[in-house]
Design a protein around this motif. Structure first.
Motif, mmCIF file in Angstrom:
data_model
loop_
_atom_site.group_PDB
_atom_site.id
_atom_site.type_symbol
_atom_site.label_atom_id
_atom_site.label_comp_id
_atom_site.label_asym_id
_atom_site.label_seq_id
_atom_site.Cartn_x
_atom_site.Cartn_y
_atom_site.Cartn_z
ATOM 1 N N THR A 95 17.690 -38.430 -14.335
ATOM 2 C CA THR A 95 18.803 -39.355 -14.535
ATOM 3 C C THR A 95 19.982 -38.632 -15.167
ATOM 4 N N VAL A 96 19.764 -38.141 -16.378
ATOM 5 C CA VAL A 96 20.801 -37.325 -17.007
ATOM 6 C C VAL A 96 20.770 -35.915 -16.437
ATOM 7 N N THR A 97 19.595 -35.469 -16.062
ATOM 8 C CA THR A 97 19.443 -34.121 -15.505
ATOM 9 C C THR A 97 19.210 -34.198 -14.004
ATOM 10 N N THR A 98 19.177 -33.043 -13.366
ATOM 11 C CA THR A 98 18.985 -32.994 -11.909
ATOM 12 C C THR A 98 17.553 -33.244 -11.496
ATOM 13 N N GLY A 99 16.603 -33.142 -12.431
ATOM 14 C CA GLY A 99 15.198 -33.307 -12.094
ATOM 15 C C GLY A 99 14.582 -32.072 -11.463
ATOM 16 N N ARG A 100 15.264 -30.936 -11.553
ATOM 17 C CA ARG A 100 14.765 -29.697 -10.949
ATOM 18 C C ARG A 100 14.929 -28.568 -11.959
ATOM 19 N N MET A 101 13.813 -27.892 -12.278
ATOM 20 C CA MET A 101 13.827 -26.804 -13.247
ATOM 21 C C MET A 101 14.572 -25.593 -12.684
ATOM 22 N N THR A 102 15.312 -24.909 -13.563
ATOM 23 C CA THR A 102 16.004 -23.672 -13.197
ATOM 24 C C THR A 102 15.815 -22.642 -14.303
ATOM 25 N N LEU A 103 15.858 -21.388 -13.908
ATOM 26 C CA LEU A 103 15.693 -20.294 -14.864
ATOM 27 C C LEU A 103 16.930 -20.201 -15.756
ATOM 28 N N GLN A 104 16.690 -20.027 -17.072
ATOM 29 C CA GLN A 104 17.791 -19.973 -18.027
ATOM 30 C C GLN A 104 17.947 -18.566 -18.623
ATOM 31 N N GLU A 105 17.104 -18.216 -19.581
ATOM 32 C CA GLU A 105 17.241 -16.950 -20.303
ATOM 33 C C GLU A 105 15.943 -16.158 -20.234
ATOM 34 N N VAL A 106 16.086 -14.831 -20.378
ATOM 35 C CA VAL A 106 14.944 -13.915 -20.419
ATOM 36 C C VAL A 106 15.081 -13.071 -21.693
ATOM 37 N N LEU A 126 7.686 -9.132 -13.392
ATOM 38 C CA LEU A 126 6.262 -9.449 -13.472
ATOM 39 C C LEU A 126 6.030 -10.962 -13.466
ATOM 40 N N ALA A 127 6.847 -11.685 -14.219
ATOM 41 C CA ALA A 127 6.679 -13.142 -14.266
ATOM 42 C C ALA A 127 6.949 -13.760 -12.896
ATOM 43 N N GLY A 128 8.008 -13.324 -12.223
ATOM 44 C CA GLY A 128 8.325 -13.874 -10.910
ATOM 45 C C GLY A 128 7.281 -13.546 -9.865
ATOM 46 N N ALA A 129 6.724 -12.322 -9.917
ATOM 47 C CA ALA A 129 5.702 -11.944 -8.945
ATOM 48 C C ALA A 129 4.458 -12.807 -9.079
ATOM 49 N N LEU A 130 4.050 -13.093 -10.331
ATOM 50 C CA LEU A 130 2.842 -13.885 -10.538
ATOM 51 C C LEU A 130 3.091 -15.376 -10.279
ATOM 52 N N GLU A 131 4.248 -15.884 -10.719
ATOM 53 C CA GLU A 131 4.539 -17.310 -10.550
ATOM 54 C C GLU A 131 4.848 -17.662 -9.095
ATOM 55 N N HIS A 132 5.144 -16.665 -8.275
ATOM 56 C CA HIS A 132 5.472 -16.936 -6.875
ATOM 57 C C HIS A 132 4.298 -17.528 -6.122
ATOM 58 N N ALA A 133 3.088 -17.290 -6.616
ATOM 59 C CA ALA A 133 1.895 -17.817 -5.962
ATOM 60 C C ALA A 133 1.527 -19.207 -6.458
ATOM 61 N N SER A 134 2.261 -19.748 -7.447
ATOM 62 C CA SER A 134 1.956 -21.063 -8.011
ATOM 63 C C SER A 134 2.888 -22.109 -7.421
ATOM 64 N N GLU A 135 2.462 -23.378 -7.427
ATOM 65 C CA GLU A 135 3.269 -24.482 -6.928
ATOM 66 C C GLU A 135 3.803 -25.355 -8.044
ATOM 67 N N ALA A 189 6.778 -22.812 -12.522
ATOM 68 C CA ALA A 189 6.522 -21.559 -11.805
ATOM 69 C C ALA A 189 7.535 -21.353 -10.682
ATOM 70 N N ARG A 190 7.887 -22.423 -9.964
ATOM 71 C CA ARG A 190 8.868 -22.292 -8.886
ATOM 72 C C ARG A 190 10.238 -21.902 -9.435
ATOM 73 N N ALA A 191 10.589 -22.449 -10.606
ATOM 74 C CA ALA A 191 11.877 -22.100 -11.208
ATOM 75 C C ALA A 191 11.917 -20.626 -11.588
ATOM 76 N N VAL A 192 10.829 -20.120 -12.178
ATOM 77 C CA VAL A 192 10.783 -18.704 -12.570
ATOM 78 C C VAL A 192 10.812 -17.810 -11.328
ATOM 79 N N GLU A 218 16.224 -14.425 -7.032
ATOM 80 C CA GLU A 218 17.675 -14.470 -6.892
ATOM 81 C C GLU A 218 18.344 -13.330 -7.659
ATOM 82 N N ARG A 219 17.801 -12.997 -8.830
ATOM 83 C CA ARG A 219 18.420 -11.963 -9.661
ATOM 84 C C ARG A 219 17.977 -10.546 -9.280
ATOM 85 N N LEU A 220 16.707 -10.398 -8.847
ATOM 86 C CA LEU A 220 16.164 -9.053 -8.626
ATOM 87 C C LEU A 220 15.894 -8.738 -7.169
#
Length: 389
Positions: free
Chosen positions: A246-257, A271-280, A284-287, A293-295
């Motif tokens: 409602t106030v937010t988009t309802g979709r997680m996004t990556l912020q800071e590392v 490393l985090a993106g490689a491992l989280e890529h296999a999760s639903e 995990a999808r946001a990471v 997108e960054r790397l």
């Protein structure tokens, strides 16, 4: 037509029967313009249309209405403001093109169903109650002759033509126009008075407005249970908003590392993106999406496993990697970054490589661009409370 009124008789107990000679299924259609101008007598310009036409058509075409308007323009000798119904024949492409090409013709459409506003409907009612009432016609020619005679008589009954015009307050428009000089405001005021003056139009306008309001709210993501709920919103003094979606988009996004002193932020995110890529999972999808997108391309995990209550773990490039909760004590820089992110409402996950905390990745549900203005307006309108999110 109803049977003719005559003196009839029969024996007691038997219903009198009036025999009517002639029978026909033919009909007569008439199109008319009731012309009004301040300071002058009203006029009735009409055109009959028998059903026996050479082209086989039993009703008026847009060309018949075009000829009627052209005749009215020639007889009146000036510009015409035409107000008529929303018939399909009035809205054809040929009629719209004809109206657009005539600078002396201005057309306004009545509401979808407003017989009280159309003076021609009143004229037909008068015609049915007078010259053609209680009369049986011997043949179609007799019907056409009677209707023509009645219309000619009505042409000279200026009081009847004036009485068929519904008093709507449209005379306010010239006054408003003369005072303000704003044509749009003048016409808006006239139409507002027009709708209020007619109970039929008012009865249609209220449910139509509620239907449009609930439909527009549904398009914006606001589901209204019914019209009575929409009406009760005028008593609202406190607005409670659900944050996610409602106030937010309802979709997680990556912020800071955040990386430990002896590690690199890119390595942590890779490393985090490689491992989280296999999760639903949404986090995990946001990471994974943020890391990609960054790397760019990420390494594929050699092993992947979901650990309930802790996160995910697996093997990436020969290292045991865990992303999620860290059961031990984090070093001070990472502990402070994790606590600060959670204070701001973000979700922090710890990246561990071979049992050593490598860094912290934060994700959050992004706030919509319009949320700040919406909350500000709601807080300003709230009279008996505040806004709770």
């Amino acid at each position: 037509m109803t049977p003719p009124i005559t003196r009839t008789w029969s024996r007691r107990g038997r219903t009198p029967v009036v025999r009517v000679r002639g029978r026909s299924r033919r009909r007569l259609s008439v199109a008319a313009l009731a012309c009004y101008k301040p300071g002058e007598r009203p006029r009735l310009i009409y055109r009959p249309c028998p059903d026996a036409r050479p082209d086989g058509r039993k009703s008026f075409s847009w060309k018949d209405y075009r000829d009627l308007i052209q005749t009215a323009h020639q007889q009146l000798g000036g510009p015409i403001v035409l107000v008529w119904d929303n018939l399909n024949t009035h809205l054809t492409a040929g009629m719209r093109r004809y109206i657009a090409e005539r600078d002396w013709l201005t057309v306004y459409q009545l509401p979808p169903y407003a017989p009280d506003l159309n003076p021609v409907e009143g004229i037909w009612s008068v015609l049915r109650r007078t010259t053609t009432a209680n009369r049986a016609f011997a043949d179609p020619h007799d019907l056409i002759t009677a209707v023509r005679r009645g219309l000619r008589q009505l042409q000279y009954r200026h009081d009847v033509l004036d009485g068929c015009l519904t008093g709507t307050g449209l005379v306010l428009a010239p006054v408003w126009l003369g005072v303000t000089g704003d044509t749009v405001a003048a016409f808006t005021a006239a139409v507002a008075v027009l709708i209020i003056a007619c109970p039929c139009a008012l009865g249609l306008a209220t449910p139509t407005a509620l239907m449009v309001g609930t439909g527009r709210g549904a398009q914006l993501g606001i589901l209204i249970k019914g019209p009575e709920v929409l009406e009760s919103t005028r008593r609202v003094d406190t607005v409670v908003l659900d944050k996610t979606g409602t106030v937010t988009t309802g979709r997680m996004t990556l912020q800071e590392v955040y990386a430990a002193e002896d590690s690199d932020e890119k390595e942590v995110l890779r490393l985090a993106g490689a491992l989280e890529h296999a999760s639903e999972h949404s986090i995990a999808r946001a990471v994974a999406e943020g890391a990609q997108e960054r790397l760019g391309d990420l390494p594929a995990p050699e092993h992947f496993e979901n650990v309930p209550g802790l996160g995910v773990r697996g093997r990436v490039e020969g290292h045991e990697v865990t992303v999620g909760r860290f059961p031990g004590t984090l070093p001070e820089p990472l502990a402070g970054a994790k606590a600060g992110a959670e204070t701001e409402g973000r979700t922090a996950v710890v990246v561990v490589r071979d049992g050593v905390a490598l860094g912290v990745v934060t994700v959050a549900d992004a706030v919509k661009e319009t949320s700040a203005d919406a909350v500000r307006v709601a807080a300003a309108d709230a009279t008996g409370g505040g806004v709770c999110t």
